[in-house]
Design a protein around this motif. Structure first.
Motif, PDB file in Angstrom:
ATOM      1  N   LEU A 194       0.601  -1.172   0.427  1.00 38.35           N
ATOM      2  CA  LEU A 194      -0.328   0.053  -0.287  1.00 38.35           C
ATOM      3  C   LEU A 194       0.776   1.199  -0.051  1.00 38.35           C
ATOM      4  O   LEU A 194       0.772   2.230  -0.773  1.00 38.35           O
ATOM      5  CB  LEU A 194      -1.485   0.209   0.923  1.00 38.35           C
ATOM      6  N   LEU A 221       2.556   1.449  -3.016  1.00 41.57           N
ATOM      7  CA  LEU A 221       1.587   1.974  -4.267  1.00 41.57           C
ATOM      8  C   LEU A 221       1.949   4.360  -4.151  1.00 41.57           C
ATOM      9  O   LEU A 221       1.746   4.661  -4.823  1.00 41.57           O
ATOM     10  CB  LEU A 221       0.703   1.597  -4.442  1.00 41.57           C
ATOM     11  N   TRP A 274      -9.327  -2.229   6.859  1.00 42.10           N
ATOM     12  CA  TRP A 274      -8.727  -0.733   5.831  1.00 42.10           C
ATOM     13  C   TRP A 274      -9.418   0.656   7.330  1.00 42.10           C
ATOM     14  O   TRP A 274      -9.199   1.282   6.287  1.00 42.10           O
ATOM     15  CB  TRP A 274     -11.269  -1.098   5.392  1.00 42.10           C
ATOM     16  N   TYR A 282      -5.870   2.060   7.049  1.00 41.93           N
ATOM     17  CA  TYR A 282      -5.600   2.930   6.251  1.00 41.93           C
ATOM     18  C   TYR A 282      -6.047   3.357   5.764  1.00 41.93           C
ATOM     19  O   TYR A 282      -6.056   4.419   4.884  1.00 41.93           O
ATOM     20  CB  TYR A 282      -5.178   1.501   5.077  1.00 41.93           C
ATOM     21  N   ALA A 292      -5.663   7.212   3.177  1.00 42.69           N
ATOM     22  CA  ALA A 292      -5.912   7.413   1.946  1.00 42.69           C
ATOM     23  C   ALA A 292      -6.587   8.727   2.113  1.00 42.69           C
ATOM     24  O   ALA A 292      -6.149   9.589   1.153  1.00 42.69           O
ATOM     25  CB  ALA A 292      -7.669   6.504   2.185  1.00 42.69           C
ATOM     26  N   TRP A 327      -6.652  -9.368   6.023  1.00 42.11           N
ATOM     27  CA  TRP A 327      -7.311  -8.754   5.087  1.00 42.11           C
ATOM     28  C   TRP A 327      -7.220  -9.918   4.072  1.00 42.11           C
ATOM     29  O   TRP A 327      -7.227 -11.367   4.487  1.00 42.11           O
ATOM     30  CB  TRP A 327      -5.747  -7.678   4.842  1.00 42.11           C
ATOM     31  N   LEU A 353      -8.818  -6.316   0.229  1.00 45.92           N
ATOM     32  CA  LEU A 353      -7.726  -5.465  -0.161  1.00 45.92           C
ATOM     33  C   LEU A 353      -8.043  -5.121  -1.864  1.00 45.92           C
ATOM     34  O   LEU A 353      -8.185  -4.315  -2.197  1.00 45.92           O
ATOM     35  CB  LEU A 353      -6.203  -6.363  -0.116  1.00 45.92           C
ATOM     36  N   ALA A 354      -8.975  -5.791  -2.317  1.00 44.40           N
ATOM     37  CA  ALA A 354      -8.925  -5.247  -3.203  1.00 44.40           C
ATOM     38  C   ALA A 354     -10.229  -4.381  -3.855  1.00 44.40           C
ATOM     39  O   ALA A 354      -9.674  -3.011  -4.388  1.00 44.40           O
ATOM     40  CB  ALA A 354      -9.972  -6.535  -4.704  1.00 44.40           C
ATOM     41  N   LEU A 365      -8.366  -0.773  -2.815  1.00 42.86           N
ATOM     42  CA  LEU A 365      -6.865  -0.031  -3.178  1.00 42.86           C
ATOM     43  C   LEU A 365      -8.377   0.529  -4.165  1.00 42.86           C
ATOM     44  O   LEU A 365      -7.585   1.295  -4.689  1.00 42.86           O
ATOM     45  CB  LEU A 365      -6.897  -1.783  -4.125  1.00 42.86           C
ATOM     46  N   ALA A 403      -8.461   4.202  -5.483  1.00 45.03           N
ATOM     47  CA  ALA A 403      -7.974   4.530  -6.399  1.00 45.03           C
ATOM     48  C   ALA A 403      -9.257   5.489  -7.059  1.00 45.03           C
ATOM     49  O   ALA A 403      -8.510   6.578  -7.903  1.00 45.03           O
ATOM     50  CB  ALA A 403      -7.289   3.247  -7.418  1.00 45.03           C
TER      51      ALA A 403
END
Length: 658
Positions: free
Chosen positions: A21, A24, A111, A114, A118, A305, A310-311, A314, A318
């Motif tokens: 993470l 990215l 989540w 994190y 984000a 996770w 996780l998908a 992300l 994004a």
């Protein structure tokens, strides 16, 4: 051994996801946001002096601001700035986990851990978000984690809370409100101390205001200045990345919403973590009845996770980032970045990719400078978006801010108007003293033969980490040559310097045209002044004035007549067939006359064709001729490719009308 391996597997997964993470995150900051563009917009000033340090220590939040300003200097270097911002966000996530795990008494959903990172990515993508706010949040979360692991005795906790509140307010300023709220939530939800928890929450806002008034003599409204994510100077004086002066436009609004969301996340997440803990305790009887092995096989470990979660995280992250980040803003800042470094080809390369909605007067100003310095202003003026305006900033009401003053001062230095440089650069310096302005003022004082004044600015620049090397080199050059008579840049300016002064007051009682004419009178071979005068006549649709001053082109000894001039003369001659004009008695090229005939034919189809075909005719007209002066003279703007033009108001009655 099997148990040990099983216990290590979640830790390995957590570590892998953590590095994925934030890897990215780093790539997004480095290659999409661009820390150097954040620095370009904010230009955070840091001085390595005792006075600067003591001034920071003497105000609420000063120590954190001092540290953040120092760290922000690293954003000048893209890879280092990206690493810094990523490290701060990673620290926030780790501290968030520490606090929320304490609230839940177990591992919380990942989540939640994190999500602040984000939001920080989205915030830094707004360019106006100060690193100080991220660092202050990091310090606050350190204090929160220390508090929730403090002594159990109620009186000791009360004393600890009071001491930590005062210390945090001095260190980080108004964001100590968040500390009080989180401590109150912890006392209410975990310790079940209702009275003390309520007092913590109530004192969260009251304590900073009281301390600010009694200890610092600040008004209560100023007590929370470090709670918001931007300095007051930006909304008042500096146009934002959205391009509107007087405010940071829509992106400031978005910045405020995102920052508020980040602040609200922590108390809401704390309550959610506590609710999750209660829900887990409620399921324990069912777990015992159904069998631990069965449930363990069917449900993932708490706080772990899964591939699906996780998908989804992300994808959501994004989506949020690309929705809130405006690439047009980044491109405009990149144009400013390259223009400051005189990388003119890069300015033009980026300008071709700027969307029409993001093309503003400052972009047009730098593009026209780049066209001149690459020798293409006269030929390619209409190949970039233009509208009825001067070819540079001219300090209208909308342009009278530190950005406009700085750009006009840089433009004036190239023209040789050192008095303008002194007036507008010093005005901008009073608003926001930056190394960019300092370098400009050094050169101005050298040209005015005031080396001691130049040394004063150089000594100040030498105390800034970014400009120190430049200042040292310049001081050494002044030691060897006090007036820099051998310096190529200074020589070029001296050749075109205005040799008489005039008053100020806007342009001192004369207009943009008269200013350029004065430059030409002082030096008829001032190529930039000549080309900008011609561009001024073209962009204000004064073809008669251009023809009246066509003789000034003779001093430039042009081998061929540039495209824009030729098209303007073709238009003028068509309107004045009895007295056609060309410089040096040269005729217009056959190619130009063919273009003009083709444009007139397509314009006639648009004006007099069937109403049902007008849109199609206009599209064809724009596609074929939108990058010509013929089109600009008819419509008041250029459209070098369909849909690519400045979204700016035109004079009444001229919008879209030939």
């Amino acid at each position: 051994d099997q148990a040990a391996r099983t216990g290590r597997r979640p830790l390995l997964v957590d570590a892998s996801v953590f590095f994925l993470l934030f890897g990215l995150f780093y790539l997004a900051v480095r290659h999409i946001i661009g820390p150097h563009l954040i620095y370009q917009y904010q230009t955070p000033v840091f001085l390595m002096t005792g006075d600067f340090f003591r001034a920071c220590l003497g105000r609420p939040g000063g120590p954190t601001e001092y540290a953040a300003l120092f760290l922000a200097q690293f954003c000048y270097y893209p890879w280092l700035g990206a690493l810094l911002i990523t490290s701060v966000a990673a620290g926030v996530s780790l501290l968030t986990r520490g606090f929320l795990d304490r609230m839940a008494g177990a591992r919380v959903s990942p989540w939640l851990v994190y999500l602040p990172a984000a939001l920080l990515l989205m915030l830094h993508g707004q360019y106006g978000y100060l690193l100080r706010s991220s660092v202050a949040l990091l310090v606050t979360l350190v204090f929160v984690n220390l508090y929730v692991r403090g002594p159990r005795n109620a009186w000791l906790r009360a004393g600890l809370y009071a001491a930590m509140t005062l210390l945090l307010y001095w260190l980080a300023g108004g964001i100590s409100v968040l500390f009080g709220v989180l401590c109150g939530v912890y006392e209410l939800a975990v310790k079940r101390r209702t009275v003390f928890g309520v007092l913590c929450i109530l004192s969260a806002a009251a304590a900073p205001a009281a301390v600010a008034l009694w200890s610092y003599g600040a008004a209560s409204a100023e007590a929370f200045v470090n709670l918001h994510p931007y300095r007051s100077i930006y909304p008042q004086m500096r146009p934002g990345p959205g391009g509107q002066s007087g405010a940071l436009s829509q992106w400031l609004s978005l910045l405020g919403i995102l920052h508020l969301s980040l602040m609200l996340f922590f108390p809401l997440a704390a309550l959610a973590a506590r609710f999750q803990a209660g829900l887990r305790r409620g399921l324990d009887p069912a777990r015992r009845l159904c069998g631990k092995a069965f449930l363990a096989a069917k449900t993932p470990a708490a706080g772990a996770w899964t591939a699906r979660s996780l998908a989804l995280f992300l994808a959501a992250g994004a989506t949020g980032f690309f929705t809130t980040h405006d690439p047009g803003v980044a491109k405009r800042l990149a144009i400013d970045y390259y223009a400051e470094r005189h990388d003119w080809q890069a300015v033009l390369d980026v300008a071709r990719t700027v969307p029409s909605t993001d093309y503003d007067i400052y972009t047009m100003h730098e593009v026209n400078r780049a066209l001149f310095h690459t020798g293409r202003l006269a030929d390619d003026l209409c190949r970039f978006p233009q509208f009825v305006h001067t070819p540079s900033v001219q300090l209208t009401t909308d342009e009278m801010n530190d950005v406009g003053y700085t750009k006009f001062a840089e433009f004036s230095l190239e023209m040789g108007a050192v008095n303008f440089v002194q007036h507008w650069a010093e005005t901008a310096w009073e608003i926001h003293a930056t190394p960019r302005l300092g370098r400009l003022l050094v050169k101005m004082n050298v040209l005015l033969k005031r080396p001691q004044a130049a040394r004063t600015y150089l000594r100040l620049l030498g105390r800034n980490p970014i400009s120190r090397d430049w200042a040292d080199r310049y001081l050494a050059a002044l030691d060897a040559d006090p007036y820099l008579l051998a310096d190529p840049e200074m020589q070029a300016v001296r050749e075109v310097m205005v040799n008489r002064d005039h008053g100020y007051g806007g342009f001192g009682g004369f207009n943009y045209e008269q200013m350029l004419m004065q430059f030409i009178e002082c030096n008829p071979r001032n190529r930039e002044a000549v080309e900008y005068l011609m561009a001024y006549y073209l962009l204000t649709r004064q073809t008669e004035s251009m023809v009246a001053n066509i003789a000034v082109l003779n001093d430039l000894r042009l081998k061929t007549l540039p495209r824009s001039y030729e098209e303007a003369l073709a238009l003028y001659n068509a309107m004045h067939p009895d007295k056609p004009v060309t410089p040096d008695d040269r005729g217009l090229s056959p190619e130009c006359l063919l273009r003009f005939d083709g444009f007139l034919a397509d314009l006639d189809r648009y004006q007099h064709g069937p109403e049902s075909q007008k849109k199609e005719a206009l599209d064809a007209l724009t596609r074929k001729w939108g990058d010509t002066y013929f089109f600009f003279a008819a419509f008041g703007f250029t459209e070098p490719r369909p849909g690519w033009r400045m979204v700016k108001p035109l004079p009444p009655g001229t919008e879209g009308k030939p």
